[in-house]
Design a protein around this motif. Structure first.
Motif, PDB file in Angstrom:
ATOM      1  N   GLY A  15       9.156  -2.495   1.207  1.00 20.19           N
ATOM      2  CA  GLY A  15       8.497  -3.834   1.377  1.00 20.19           C
ATOM      3  C   GLY A  15       7.101  -3.755   2.081  1.00 20.19           C
ATOM      4  O   GLY A  15       6.616  -4.866   2.193  1.00 20.19           O
ATOM      5  N   LYS A  16       6.590  -2.704   2.372  1.00 19.84           N
ATOM      6  CA  LYS A  16       5.605  -2.652   3.168  1.00 19.84           C
ATOM      7  C   LYS A  16       4.324  -2.344   2.363  1.00 19.84           C
ATOM      8  O   LYS A  16       3.028  -2.899   2.678  1.00 19.84           O
ATOM      9  CB  LYS A  16       5.627  -1.306   4.189  1.00 19.84           C
ATOM     10  N   THR A  39       1.339  -6.827   5.712  1.00 20.77           N
ATOM     11  CA  THR A  39       1.390  -7.090   6.933  1.00 20.77           C
ATOM     12  C   THR A  39       0.434  -8.086   7.490  1.00 20.77           C
ATOM     13  O   THR A  39      -0.506  -8.524   6.787  1.00 20.77           O
ATOM     14  CB  THR A  39       1.160  -5.632   7.944  1.00 20.77           C
ATOM     15  N   LYS A  40       0.734  -8.582   8.889  1.00 20.00           N
ATOM     16  CA  LYS A  40      -0.334  -9.236   9.313  1.00 20.00           C
ATOM     17  C   LYS A  40      -1.257  -8.678  10.354  1.00 20.00           C
ATOM     18  O   LYS A  40      -1.960  -9.410  10.896  1.00 20.00           O
ATOM     19  CB  LYS A  40       0.716 -10.511  10.156  1.00 20.00           C
ATOM     20  N   GLU A  44      -0.361  -2.495  12.731  1.00 25.24           N
ATOM     21  CA  GLU A  44       0.856  -2.180  11.900  1.00 25.24           C
ATOM     22  C   GLU A  44       0.606  -1.432  10.661  1.00 25.24           C
ATOM     23  O   GLU A  44       1.015  -0.376  10.200  1.00 25.24           O
ATOM     24  CB  GLU A  44       1.731  -3.541  11.562  1.00 25.24           C
ATOM     25  N   ALA A  45      -0.620  -1.932   9.997  1.00 28.79           N
ATOM     26  CA  ALA A  45      -1.074  -1.249   8.731  1.00 28.79           C
ATOM     27  C   ALA A  45      -1.571   0.349   9.115  1.00 28.79           C
ATOM     28  O   ALA A  45      -1.134   1.283   8.419  1.00 28.79           O
ATOM     29  CB  ALA A  45      -2.211  -1.916   7.974  1.00 28.79           C
ATOM     30  N   GLU A  46      -2.068   0.310  10.319  1.00 39.06           N
ATOM     31  CA  GLU A  46      -2.425   1.823  10.703  1.00 39.06           C
ATOM     32  C   GLU A  46      -1.118   2.848  10.774  1.00 39.06           C
ATOM     33  O   GLU A  46      -1.285   3.842  10.491  1.00 39.06           O
ATOM     34  CB  GLU A  46      -3.464   1.804  11.825  1.00 39.06           C
ATOM     35  N   TYR A  68      -6.729 -11.102   2.084  1.00 34.62           N
ATOM     36  CA  TYR A  68      -5.751 -12.179   2.010  1.00 34.62           C
ATOM     37  C   TYR A  68      -5.641 -12.320   0.435  1.00 34.62           C
ATOM     38  O   TYR A  68      -6.916 -12.552  -0.242  1.00 34.62           O
ATOM     39  CB  TYR A  68      -6.343 -13.365   2.555  1.00 34.62           C
ATOM     40  N   GLY A  69      -4.481 -12.243  -0.122  1.00 34.62           N
ATOM     41  CA  GLY A  69      -4.262 -12.412  -1.492  1.00 34.62           C
ATOM     42  C   GLY A  69      -2.882 -13.439  -1.770  1.00 34.62           C
ATOM     43  O   GLY A  69      -2.637 -14.140  -0.872  1.00 34.62           O
ATOM     44  N   SER A  70      -2.856 -13.647  -3.086  1.00 30.62           N
ATOM     45  CA  SER A  70      -1.992 -14.660  -3.355  1.00 30.62           C
ATOM     46  C   SER A  70      -0.591 -14.229  -2.823  1.00 30.62           C
ATOM     47  O   SER A  70      -0.029 -13.096  -2.679  1.00 30.62           O
ATOM     48  CB  SER A  70      -1.662 -14.643  -5.046  1.00 30.62           C
TER      49      SER A  70
END
Length: 88
Positions: A15-16, A39-40, A44-46, A68-70
């Protein structure tokens, strides 16, 4: 590439990753594709980007942008296998 693709699958199952795929055209930075992570934080993305063997080996470089998306975007992967072509 096998390790790269396996890592994308692993991150998607966890789910990442919400979306991943190659660019069809050359771009100014010569990037080959993109990930959209669920991710927020950029940190964390890195951490997740660095799990990619192609990134770790220096084959692919990366740059992280906030986006930012739907809220419905994560449903994309849920239905991918239902409509995907075999070996596109």
């Amino acid at each position: 590439m096998k390790g790269h693709m396996e890592n994308i699958g692993k991150l998607a199952k966890e789910g990442k990753i919400t979306v991943a795929g190659p660019f069809l055209e050359k771009n100014q930075r010569d990037y080959r594709g993109m990930f959209i992570f669920n991710t927020k934080s950029k940190e964390e993305a890195e951490t997740w980007v660095k799990t990619d063997p192609a990134v770790a080996a220096g084959i692919f470089n990366y740059e992280i942008f906030s986006w930012y998306g739907s809220a419905a975007l994560p449903l994309y992967l849920k239905h991918h296998d239902e409509i995907a072509k075999e070996n596109p």
